[in-house]
Scaffold this active site. Structure first.
Site, short mmCIF file in Angstrom:
data_model
loop_
_atom_site.label_atom_id
_atom_site.label_comp_id
_atom_site.label_asym_id
_atom_site.label_seq_id
_atom_site.Cartn_x
_atom_site.Cartn_y
_atom_site.Cartn_z
N ASP A 5 -1.75 -1.58 3.11
CA ASP A 5 -0.54 -1.92 2.24
C ASP A 5 -0.30 -0.78 1.07
OD1 ASP A 5 -2.58 -3.56 0.73
OD2 ASP A 5 -1.20 -4.52 -0.32
N GLU A 37 -3.77 -5.83 -0.54
CA GLU A 37 -4.64 -5.30 -1.58
C GLU A 37 -3.94 -5.02 -2.82
OE1 GLU A 37 -6.86 -3.16 -4.60
OE2 GLU A 37 -4.94 -2.44 -3.30
ZN LIG Z 1 -5.55 0.93 -3.45
#
Ligand SMILES: [Zn+2]
Length: 444
Positions: free
Chosen positions: A83, A147
């Site tokens: 992401d 994340e």
């Molecule tokens: Zn990162």
């Protein structure tokens, strides 16, 4: 390394950038399944089993492993997230999701955070698998979702619900490895620890009324504005902790730079005159930071608002707890404390790994072969990474990668979550070589 590998890692990175797995913090964003599809297809012809974990529709994670021959040998996990954070397209010189290759650089959101590493780890992993690599220890490749928010649908989910799939003695994830020139050769920071985060909502209360008569009203928006101003003015004291001390000791800055950077009484003033990227980094590494980022409130133009909430991103230093942060907020707000509610909604303490480990020695050996006369130095990252979940589960986790000399520290730090994010192909090749050599050195 062959031209094929340079092309391969460039091409894979371009695909990941173009997938635009933008994580805006909502559960419905990200849709990392698109990049898991790309990576699964890329790794598919290794003949290895790929495991996919989808804790929420669209939020998929991918695990691939080369099983070791000796159950007592260590496991190394290479972990990259798929992401990326949102962009402000008008502020970019190029399409942030175009993945254009211009003058030897791949442009796009995620080029340094951290699709570059997610891609190079996959390319190295595939290369090892196809070469018939039969290590004593196990090598695991992990591409995680989420994340850039809290790791709920990625690393945290896997470490709590799928521990066997991702358990590892050693973990490498983002970031570090930019070259810092020094008299005895380039210094390469390895992230051995990270600051903690304490995200909270500060809600100011007021009394509703007609906005045509604002005199002596209790306007929650006015109170909230003062809260924001006081947080912005707050100057918590500097803390010179061990990781900072070891980093500054390792990078061989001249005394006129290293001395103020190691002096809690002088560092604030010194940060005022440092170049912007370095100043922000040095300041954040040595201070608890407070950044108001979101404000919500008000109902109608002609109504005095009775409730306005502010979200504050607070980043804590090694050893600080939630109670310490709460005290700092009280100090910052002074007499306004009684007029607001303070509600933490994410309290993640700082984590760190030690450096007297076989992985540290491996990274030193391998790095000095790939970057002449280089030495690794411990560093603290000011952002949160997925390493924290693994450190808490008992792994030694570092953030690392390699970059060519083309990427300066200044560029590196301003491109993170910033505009015009890009990475040069030499850096992609170096990181691919790094993962290959690290796996061979550590796992035998
Ligand atoms: Zn990162």
């Amino acid at each position: 390394m062959t031209t094929d590998v340079r092309d391969e890692v460039t091409d894979l990175l371009q695909h990941l950038i173009r997938n635009a797995c933008v994580n805006d913090g909502t559960d419905e964003s990200g849709f990392e399944t698109r990049s898991v599809d790309v990576l699964a297809q890329y790794l598919g012809d290794t003949g290895l089993d790929l495991e996919r974990y989808e804790p929420k529709p669209g939020r998929e994670n991918l695990v691939a492993r080369i099983e070791g021959t000796d159950p007592k040998a260590p496991t190394l996990l290479l972990m990259g997230h798929t992401d990326v954070v949102p962009v402000t397209p008008e502020s970019w010189q190029r399409d942030p999701f175009g993945g254009e290759l211009v003058d030897g650089e791949v442009w796009g959101r995620g080029a340094v955070d951290m699709l570059n590493l997610t891609a190079s780890m996959a390319v190295a992993f595939k290369g090892l698998a196809k070469s018939g690599f039969k290590p004593k220890g196990t090598l695991v490749y992990l591409a995680v979702a989420d994340e850039e928010s809290l790791g709920t649908w990625g690393a945290e989910h896997l470490i709590t619900k799928q521990r066997d799939a991702v358990a590892a003695d050693y973990v490498i994830t983002e970031s570090g490895g930019f070259q810092m020139p020094a008299p005895s050769g380039p210094k390469l920071p390895v992230l051995v620890g990270e600051k903690g985060s304490y995200w909270c909502r500060i809600t100011a209360k007021g009394t509703p009324g007609h906005a045509s008569q604002p005199f002596r009203t209790d306007n929650a928006l006015v109170t909230a504005a003062e809260v924001v101003r006081r947080l912005a003015d707050y100057r918590p004291p500097a803390q010179i902790h061990n990781i900072w001390r070891d980093f500054i000791g390792g990078v061989e800055f001249p005394a006129e730079i290293s001395e103020p950077l190691l002096d809690a009484d002088r560092i604030d003033e010194f940060c005022e005159v440092l170049p912007l990227g370095l100043a922000r980094e040095a300041h954040a590494c040595t201070h608890t930071t407070f950044a108001p980022t979101i404000i919500h409130g008000g109902t109608k133009t002609n109504v005095i608002p009775d409730e306005v909430s502010i979200e504050v991103d607070i980043r804590t230093l090694p050893g600080q707890k939630g109670a310490d942060v709460h005290k700092m907020i009280e100090t910052a707000l002074g007499d306004l404390v009684s007029r607001v509610d303070i509600t933490p909604f994410d309290d993640n303490e700082s984590t760190a790994s030690v450096t007297d480990t076989p992985l540290w020695d491996t990274l030193q050996r391998v790095s000095s072969r790939l970057v002449e006369s280089s030495a690794i130095v411990p560093f603290l990252t000011v952002g949160a990474t997925d390493a924290r979940f693994f450190r808490r589960a008992g792994s030694v986790a570092y953030g690392y990668g390699l970059f060519s000399r083309r990427l300066s520290f200044e560029d590196y730090s301003t491109m993170f979550h910033g505009n015009d994010e890009r990475v040069d192909v030499d850096s992609l090749e170096l990181s691919t070589q790094l993962w290959d050599a690290t796996a061979r050195d550590l796992l035998g």
